[in-house]
Scaffold this active site. Structure first.
Site, PDB file in Angstrom:
ATOM      1  N   ARG A 179       0.834  -1.204   0.000  1.00  0.00           N
ATOM      2  CA  ARG A 179       0.000   0.000   0.000  1.00  0.00           C
ATOM      3  C   ARG A 179       0.870   1.255   0.000  1.00  0.00           C
ATOM      4  O   ARG A 179       0.545   2.238  -0.672  1.00  0.00           O
ATOM      5  CB  ARG A 179      -0.948  -0.011   1.208  1.00  0.00           C
ATOM      6  CG  ARG A 179      -1.984  -1.130   1.142  1.00  0.00           C
ATOM      7  CD  ARG A 179      -2.979  -1.026   2.283  1.00  0.00           C
ATOM      8  NE  ARG A 179      -3.774   0.190   2.163  1.00  0.00           N
ATOM      9  CZ  ARG A 179      -4.524   0.672   3.153  1.00  0.00           C
ATOM     10  NH1 ARG A 179      -4.540   0.082   4.340  1.00  0.00           N
ATOM     11  NH2 ARG A 179      -5.230   1.778   2.973  1.00  0.00           N
ATOM     12  N   CYS A 235      -0.596   6.492   8.868  1.00  0.00           N
ATOM     13  CA  CYS A 235      -0.961   5.213   8.251  1.00  0.00           C
ATOM     14  C   CYS A 235      -2.031   5.524   7.219  1.00  0.00           C
ATOM     15  O   CYS A 235      -1.880   6.458   6.439  1.00  0.00           O
ATOM     16  CB  CYS A 235      -1.444   4.209   9.302  1.00  0.00           C
ATOM     17  SG  CYS A 235      -2.807   4.793  10.332  1.00  0.00           S
TER      18      CYS A 235
END
Length: 279
Positions: A179, A235
Site C-alpha cells: 500500500r 498510516c
C-alpha cells in the site's frame, strides 16, 4: 514493552479480585463493521465491555480529516465514565489477536494522560489458547466521573505535516509495503504515500508467529530513527499508526506525534502531491 500485559498476569489480577479494573474488547474488522460487536456478544473475557472503532473510538468522517478521525474528546471521556472508568482505573484492552485496534484505544487513553493502561498480549485468541474461560454475559456497569485533558501536543494536522516534511522532519507510514508503494490500495481512491514518508509497516513489530517484538529485535527494527528527534507517525486513517507509537514509546522515544487523518486525509486535499514506489 511496558504497556503490554500477559495472559498470566491478567488472570492473576482477576483471581486476586483487584478492584477498579476495566477490561475493554475492541475487536473490529474494516471489511465488516458489525463483526466485532457480534463476536463480543457471542463470547468475550469475563467482565469485558465493548467499544467500537467507528462509534466510540472515532468521530464522523467528513470531507477532510480522514476516514477514522479522532472522536470528540468530551464525548469520549464521558463514555469512559459511563463504562466505569475514572482516573485511577486500570484499563486492560484486548483485540482478536495482536491487532491494531487495541493500540488505537491505548493511544486515545495516552492522549488524555491515563497512566494505567495495558494491551493484552495475544488478545482473545491468546486468552482462549491458554485454556481460560469466556462468557456471553454482559456486565453490569457503575458509572464514574472521569476528569481528563486532551494533550494537543500529541497530534499534528495536515498543514503541519506539510510544513514539517519540508524541513526534514521524519514521517513514518505504518501501512503494509504494497500500500505504501502504491501497488495495492483496497480502501481509497488514490494510491501511494505522502512525499518523504518512510515505510515502517505496523506488522513488522510482530514476529513471524504474530508475537510482539521486544528488546534488541525491536531496537534493530527502528535503529535508523534517532530517539531525540521529532517523529510523525501516520498510516491510512490513524489506526495502525498507533501500533508503531506503542512500540516506539516502549523503546524510549519521546517526541512522537500522530497524524490522525493520515493518508486518507492527505489525499482529500487535491493540491497535495503523492509519491509512488520507493523514495
Amino acid at each position: 514493552m511496558t504497556d503490554l500485559i500477559s495472559v498470566e498476569r491478567l488472570k492473576s489480577r482477576l483471581n486476586n479480585m483487584q478492584n477498579n479494573t476495566i477490561i475493554i474488547d475492541v475487536r473490529f474488522r474494516l471489511n465488516d463493521e458489525d463483526a466485532g460487536r457480534k463476536m463480543y456478544l457471542e463470547s468475550h473475557l469475563p467482565g469485558a465491555v465493548y467499544l467500537d472503532l467507528n462509534k466510540d473510538l472515532s468521530g464522523r468522517a467528513e470531507k477532510h480529516g480522514g476516514s477514522h478521525p479522532l472522536p470528540d474528546f468530551d464525548l469520549f471521556v464521558k463514555k469512559l465514565g459511563n463504562i466505569g472508568i475514572d482516573n485511577d482505573t486500570t484499563v486492560i484492552i484486548y483485540d482478536e489477536g495482536n491487532d491494531m485496534f487495541a493500540a488505537r484505544l491505548w493511544w486515545l487513553l495516552e492522549a488524555i494522560g491515563h497512566s494505567k493502561v495495558y494491551i493484552l498480549e495475544g488478545g482473545l485468541n491468546g486468552w482462549v489458547e491458554a485454556g481460560n474461560a469466556t462468557t456471553s454475559e454482559i456486565p453490569a456497569l457503575q458509572s464514574k466521573n472521569y476528569k481528563a485533558k486532551f494533550q494537543e501536543d500529541k497530534i499534528v494536522d495536515m498543514k503541519t505535516v506539510r510544513e514539517k516534511i519540508a524541513v526534514g522532519t521524519k514521517l513514518i507510514d505504518s501501512r503494509t509495503e504494497d500500500r505504501y508503494l502504491g501497488d495495492f490500495e483496497p480502501l481509497y481512491s488514490k494510491a501511494g504515500h505522502i512525499p518523504g514518508a518512510k515505510n515502517y509497516s505496523w506488522r513488522a513489530v510482530l514476529s513471524e508467529n504474530g508475537e510482539w517484538l521486544k528488546g534488541n529485535a525491536l531496537e534493530e527494527h527502528f535503529s535508523d530513527l534517532d530517539k531525540d528527534e521529532e517523529i510523525i507517525v501516520s498510516c491510512g486513517s490513524g489506526v495502525s499508526a498507533c501500533v508503531n507509537i506503542l512500540a516506539l514509546k516502549g523503546l524510549g522515544y519521546k517526541n512522537i506525534k500522530l497524524y490522525p487523518g493520515s493518508f486518507s486525509d492527505w489525499i482529500s486535499h487535491d493540491e497535495n502531491e503523492i509519491e509512488l514506489g520507493e523514495d
